[in-house]
Design a protein around this motif. Structure first.
Motif, PDB file in Angstrom:
ATOM      1  N   PHE A 103      98.104  82.824  -4.861  1.00 53.11           N
ATOM      2  CA  PHE A 103      99.070  82.565  -3.789  1.00 53.11           C
ATOM      3  C   PHE A 103      99.054  83.630  -2.701  1.00 53.11           C
ATOM      4  O   PHE A 103      99.689  83.451  -1.654  1.00 53.11           O
ATOM      5  N   GLY A 104      98.343  84.715  -2.943  1.00 51.20           N
ATOM      6  CA  GLY A 104      98.180  85.736  -1.923  1.00 51.20           C
ATOM      7  C   GLY A 104      96.811  85.639  -1.293  1.00 51.20           C
ATOM      8  O   GLY A 104      96.605  84.953  -0.291  1.00 51.20           O
ATOM      9  N   LEU A 105      95.845  86.265  -1.910  1.00 51.33           N
ATOM     10  CA  LEU A 105      94.495  86.344  -1.355  1.00 51.33           C
ATOM     11  C   LEU A 105      93.847  84.972  -1.153  1.00 51.33           C
ATOM     12  O   LEU A 105      93.411  84.622  -0.058  1.00 51.33           O
ATOM     13  N   PHE A 106      93.781  84.169  -2.216  1.00 50.22           N
ATOM     14  CA  PHE A 106      93.097  82.879  -2.154  1.00 50.22           C
ATOM     15  C   PHE A 106      93.749  81.964  -1.111  1.00 50.22           C
ATOM     16  O   PHE A 106      93.058  81.330  -0.305  1.00 50.22           O
ATOM     17  N   PHE A 107      95.064  81.889  -1.128  1.00 47.74           N
ATOM     18  CA  PHE A 107      95.771  80.978  -0.223  1.00 47.74           C
ATOM     19  C   PHE A 107      95.483  81.304   1.232  1.00 47.74           C
ATOM     20  O   PHE A 107      95.157  80.413   2.031  1.00 47.74           O
ATOM     21  N   HIS A 108      95.612  82.569   1.620  1.00 47.21           N
ATOM     22  CA  HIS A 108      95.467  82.919   3.032  1.00 47.21           C
ATOM     23  C   HIS A 108      94.031  82.712   3.516  1.00 47.21           C
ATOM     24  O   HIS A 108      93.807  82.232   4.633  1.00 47.21           O
TER      25      HIS A 108
END
Length: 204
Positions: A103-108
């Motif tokens: 939800f942090g790195l992958f999402f953005h």
């Protein structure tokens, strides 16, 4: 079992890596997302969310969502090598860190890719360039965050390779196609990426 897959999409790659770490080979059927393969009536009966990956079990049960597929494989098919935790504490920690990667790195990174890459225009309706650009600095900030975390431990979720590292590797490997440059000086992230990318499963 059968895995509905798309070779260049990030979430199916996460499942393929997970299966490769387990030493499993499952028959696959390729779904061409760009040409609308997930939007056919036949595929909607398998997954009404019109997305891949999907694992169809021998009894006809269709499991969608990357983490759910991996959970089933680890608990029902191949418990070892363990990638999701051996006891309640470790399972919770790995789940926590994997979700932070997702939800942090992958999402953005995914938002930059989906909203700015021309080939994704057919899938992302509406494709909003302003949203893609808004996520670019957030992705870069996440890279710095994970560099700091990886200065304290060898892998994303602790001292051993887990599903969180699969999520992280797939995220970082999306950066070139999303046209996100890795800032200089993130040495811990670079060390981790080199180690994880050298695993045979990274080719899955």
């Amino acid at each position: 079992m059968k895995l509905y897959d798309t070779p260049r999409a990030p979430n199916p790659r996460r499942v393929r890596m997970f299966l490769a770490e387990k030493g499993l080979t499952i028959p696959r059927e390729e779904i061409n997302l760009i040409e609308g393969g997930a939007k056919t009536d036949a595929f909607r009966t398998i997954n009404p969310m019109q997305s891949v990956p999907v694992l169809v079990l021998d009894d006809g049960t269709a499991l969608a969502e990357t983490h759910a597929i991996c959970r089933y494989v680890e608990e029902a098919v191949a418990p070892e090598p363990n990638l999701m935790g051996r006891d309640a504490r470790e399972r919770a920690l790995i789940e926590m860190w994997n979700r932070r990667v997702e939800f942090g790195l992958f999402f953005h990174i995914a938002q930059v890719f989906r909203h700015l890459h021309p080939r994704l225009a057919a899938l992302e309706q509406p494709q909003l360039a302003v949203w893609g650009e808004a996520n670019r600095p957030k992705a870069v900030a996440q890279l710095a965050f994970w560099d700091g975390e990886l200065g304290r431990r060898r892998f994303m979720a602790g001292d051993r390779f887990t599903i969180a590292d699969i999520t992280g590797l797939v995220a970082v490997d999306m950066m070139p196609v999303a046209r996100i440059e890795r800032p200089a000086g993130l040495n811990h992230l670079a060390r981790w990426h080199g180690e994880v990318a050298s695993r045979p499963s990274a080719e899955a």
